[in-house]
Design a protein around this motif. Structure first.
Motif, PDB file in Angstrom:
ATOM      1  N   GLY A  39      -4.210  -2.625  -0.466  1.00 40.48           N
ATOM      2  CA  GLY A  39      -3.972  -2.012   0.836  1.00 40.48           C
ATOM      3  C   GLY A  39      -2.911  -0.944   0.907  1.00 40.48           C
ATOM      4  O   GLY A  39      -2.567  -0.497   1.989  1.00 40.48           O
ATOM      5  N   GLY A  40      -2.389  -0.504  -0.213  1.00 44.74           N
ATOM      6  CA  GLY A  40      -1.382   0.543  -0.196  1.00 44.74           C
ATOM      7  C   GLY A  40      -1.963   1.885   0.225  1.00 44.74           C
ATOM      8  O   GLY A  40      -3.029   2.273  -0.228  1.00 44.74           O
ATOM      9  N   ASP A  41      -1.280   2.564   1.113  1.00 42.40           N
ATOM     10  CA  ASP A  41      -1.710   3.884   1.564  1.00 42.40           C
ATOM     11  C   ASP A  41      -1.293   4.914   0.520  1.00 42.40           C
ATOM     12  O   ASP A  41      -0.107   5.061   0.234  1.00 42.40           O
ATOM     13  N   PRO A  42      -2.262   5.632  -0.050  1.00 43.41           N
ATOM     14  CA  PRO A  42      -1.932   6.565  -1.132  1.00 43.41           C
ATOM     15  C   PRO A  42      -1.045   7.736  -0.736  1.00 43.41           C
ATOM     16  O   PRO A  42      -0.422   8.352  -1.590  1.00 43.41           O
ATOM     17  N   THR A  43      -0.967   8.045   0.556  1.00 43.09           N
ATOM     18  CA  THR A  43      -0.161   9.203   0.957  1.00 43.09           C
ATOM     19  C   THR A  43       0.934   8.863   1.961  1.00 43.09           C
ATOM     20  O   THR A  43       1.532   9.769   2.528  1.00 43.09           O
ATOM     21  N   ALA A  44       1.223   7.598   2.156  1.00 43.22           N
ATOM     22  CA  ALA A  44       2.305   7.221   3.075  1.00 43.22           C
ATOM     23  C   ALA A  44       3.647   7.558   2.432  1.00 43.22           C
ATOM     24  O   ALA A  44       3.902   7.185   1.286  1.00 43.22           O
ATOM     25  N   PRO A  45       4.514   8.267   3.134  1.00 40.78           N
ATOM     26  CA  PRO A  45       5.801   8.657   2.555  1.00 40.78           C
ATOM     27  C   PRO A  45       6.615   7.489   2.005  1.00 40.78           C
ATOM     28  O   PRO A  45       7.277   7.616   0.993  1.00 40.78           O
ATOM     29  N   GLY A  46       6.558   6.341   2.642  1.00 42.93           N
ATOM     30  CA  GLY A  46       7.320   5.194   2.184  1.00 42.93           C
ATOM     31  C   GLY A  46       6.645   4.404   1.077  1.00 42.93           C
ATOM     32  O   GLY A  46       7.152   3.372   0.658  1.00 42.93           O
ATOM     33  N   ASN A  47       5.503   4.893   0.598  1.00 46.19           N
ATOM     34  CA  ASN A  47       4.773   4.162  -0.433  1.00 46.19           C
ATOM     35  C   ASN A  47       4.796   4.852  -1.797  1.00 46.19           C
ATOM     36  O   ASN A  47       4.231   4.338  -2.751  1.00 46.19           O
ATOM     37  N   VAL A  48       5.416   5.995  -1.897  1.00 42.11           N
ATOM     38  CA  VAL A  48       5.407   6.744  -3.154  1.00 42.11           C
ATOM     39  C   VAL A  48       6.842   7.027  -3.600  1.00 42.11           C
ATOM     40  O   VAL A  48       7.649   7.536  -2.833  1.00 42.11           O
ATOM     41  N   LEU A  49       7.126   6.674  -4.831  1.00 44.19           N
ATOM     42  CA  LEU A  49       8.457   6.857  -5.406  1.00 44.19           C
ATOM     43  C   LEU A  49       8.318   7.644  -6.700  1.00 44.19           C
ATOM     44  O   LEU A  49       7.559   7.250  -7.583  1.00 44.19           O
ATOM     45  N   PRO A  50       9.010   8.792  -6.832  1.00 49.73           N
ATOM     46  CA  PRO A  50       8.929   9.525  -8.102  1.00 49.73           C
ATOM     47  C   PRO A  50       9.680   8.763  -9.193  1.00 49.73           C
ATOM     48  O   PRO A  50      10.799   8.286  -8.967  1.00 49.73           O
ATOM     49  N   VAL A  51       9.048   8.614 -10.332  1.00 51.27           N
ATOM     50  CA  VAL A  51       9.678   7.946 -11.475  1.00 51.27           C
ATOM     51  C   VAL A  51       9.381   8.734 -12.747  1.00 51.27           C
ATOM     52  O   VAL A  51       8.331   9.344 -12.876  1.00 51.27           O
ATOM     53  N   PRO A  52      10.296   8.730 -13.713  1.00 50.76           N
ATOM     54  CA  PRO A  52      10.047   9.424 -14.977  1.00 50.76           C
ATOM     55  C   PRO A  52       8.802   8.855 -15.672  1.00 50.76           C
ATOM     56  O   PRO A  52       8.435   7.695 -15.475  1.00 50.76           O
ATOM     57  N   ASP A  53       8.169   9.683 -16.493  1.00 49.32           N
ATOM     58  CA  ASP A  53       6.937   9.287 -17.189  1.00 49.32           C
ATOM     59  C   ASP A  53       7.063   7.949 -17.917  1.00 49.32           C
ATOM     60  O   ASP A  53       6.194   7.086 -17.786  1.00 49.32           O
ATOM     61  N   ASP A  54       8.136   7.773 -18.686  1.00 49.58           N
ATOM     62  CA  ASP A  54       8.254   6.541 -19.479  1.00 49.58           C
ATOM     63  C   ASP A  54       8.419   5.315 -18.589  1.00 49.58           C
ATOM     64  O   ASP A  54       7.884   4.243 -18.887  1.00 49.58           O
ATOM     65  N   VAL A  55       9.113   5.469 -17.477  1.00 46.14           N
ATOM     66  CA  VAL A  55       9.277   4.356 -16.543  1.00 46.14           C
ATOM     67  C   VAL A  55       7.927   4.036 -15.889  1.00 46.14           C
ATOM     68  O   VAL A  55       7.540   2.878 -15.758  1.00 46.14           O
ATOM     69  N   HIS A  56       7.195   5.066 -15.500  1.00 47.62           N
ATOM     70  CA  HIS A  56       5.892   4.866 -14.876  1.00 47.62           C
ATOM     71  C   HIS A  56       4.925   4.179 -15.841  1.00 47.62           C
ATOM     72  O   HIS A  56       4.177   3.280 -15.442  1.00 47.62           O
ATOM     73  N   THR A  57       4.978   4.549 -17.095  1.00 51.65           N
ATOM     74  CA  THR A  57       4.138   3.906 -18.109  1.00 51.65           C
ATOM     75  C   THR A  57       4.474   2.420 -18.214  1.00 51.65           C
ATOM     76  O   THR A  57       3.588   1.568 -18.282  1.00 51.65           O
ATOM     77  N   THR A  58       5.764   2.102 -18.216  1.00 52.84           N
ATOM     78  CA  THR A  58       6.198   0.703 -18.288  1.00 52.84           C
ATOM     79  C   THR A  58       5.748  -0.082 -17.055  1.00 52.84           C
ATOM     80  O   THR A  58       5.219  -1.190 -17.171  1.00 52.84           O
ATOM     81  N   ILE A  59       5.944   0.495 -15.892  1.00 53.03           N
ATOM     82  CA  ILE A  59       5.531  -0.179 -14.650  1.00 53.03           C
ATOM     83  C   ILE A  59       4.034  -0.464 -14.690  1.00 53.03           C
ATOM     84  O   ILE A  59       3.589  -1.571 -14.378  1.00 53.03           O
ATOM     85  N   ASN A  60       3.251   0.535 -15.059  1.00 54.91           N
ATOM     86  CA  ASN A  60       1.794   0.358 -15.087  1.00 54.91           C
ATOM     87  C   ASN A  60       1.359  -0.662 -16.137  1.00 54.91           C
ATOM     88  O   ASN A  60       0.385  -1.391 -15.934  1.00 54.91           O
ATOM     89  N   ALA A  61       2.069  -0.733 -17.242  1.00 53.19           N
ATOM     90  CA  ALA A  61       1.737  -1.717 -18.275  1.00 53.19           C
ATOM     91  C   ALA A  61       1.999  -3.139 -17.779  1.00 53.19           C
ATOM     92  O   ALA A  61       1.298  -4.080 -18.160  1.00 53.19           O
ATOM     93  N   GLU A  62       2.999  -3.299 -16.922  1.00 48.64           N
ATOM     94  CA  GLU A  62       3.338  -4.611 -16.376  1.00 48.64           C
ATOM     95  C   GLU A  62       2.486  -5.007 -15.176  1.00 48.64           C
ATOM     96  O   GLU A  62       2.447  -6.170 -14.798  1.00 48.64           O
ATOM     97  N   TYR A  63       1.793  -4.051 -14.610  1.00 49.38           N
ATOM     98  CA  TYR A  63       1.020  -4.287 -13.392  1.00 49.38           C
ATOM     99  C   TYR A  63       0.084  -5.492 -13.477  1.00 49.38           C
ATOM    100  O   TYR A  63       0.066  -6.323 -12.558  1.00 49.38           O
ATOM    101  N   PRO A  64      -0.716  -5.659 -14.534  1.00 52.40           N
ATOM    102  CA  PRO A  64      -1.618  -6.823 -14.575  1.00 52.40           C
ATOM    103  C   PRO A  64      -0.882  -8.159 -14.451  1.00 52.40           C
ATOM    104  O   PRO A  64      -1.434  -9.124 -13.913  1.00 52.40           O
ATOM    105  N   ALA A  65       0.350  -8.228 -14.909  1.00 53.81           N
ATOM    106  CA  ALA A  65       1.112  -9.467 -14.821  1.00 53.81           C
ATOM    107  C   ALA A  65       1.410  -9.850 -13.365  1.00 53.81           C
ATOM    108  O   ALA A  65       1.642 -11.019 -13.063  1.00 53.81           O
ATOM    109  N   CYS A  66       1.373  -8.870 -12.484  1.00 49.38           N
ATOM    110  CA  CYS A  66       1.647  -9.147 -11.067  1.00 49.38           C
ATOM    111  C   CYS A  66       0.629 -10.108 -10.468  1.00 49.38           C
ATOM    112  O   CYS A  66       0.928 -10.811  -9.511  1.00 49.38           O
ATOM    113  N   TYR A  67      -0.572 -10.104 -11.015  1.00 55.17           N
ATOM    114  CA  TYR A  67      -1.642 -10.911 -10.438  1.00 55.17           C
ATOM    115  C   TYR A  67      -2.194 -11.942 -11.415  1.00 55.17           C
ATOM    116  O   TYR A  67      -3.202 -12.570 -11.138  1.00 55.17           O
TER     117      TYR A  67
END
Length: 84
Positions: A39-67
């Protein structure tokens, strides 16, 4: 929707917060705090945070563990965990 709106979103973001961060001229990815599948809004200002490439890669790699069943990410946490 995010792909089509990315440049305009960054321009609007910059009006309030300054230039969208970049490294060597490459814009940082925008990480969505509330993901699209939940349900995240892809363009809501409070839903998007700029992060460096390596941090974003790490976050995305951990994403499956969230569920994952029994995962540490299933316990309740703060409403906006990245906002501090």
């Amino acid at each position: 929707m995010w792909s089509r709106s990315r440049l305009r979103f960054r321009e609007e973001w910059a009006k309030e917060l300054g230039t969208w961060p970049n490294t060597a001229g490459r814009a940082w990815p925008g990480h969505h705090l509330r993901d699209f599948l939940h349900g995240g809004d892809p363009t809501a200002p409070g839903n998007v945070l700029p992060v460096p490439d390596d941090v974003h890669t790490t976050i995305n790699a951990e994403y499956p563990a969230c569920y994952a069943p029994g995962g540490k990410w299933l316990t309740p946490g703060p409403e906006r965990p990245y906002s501090d």
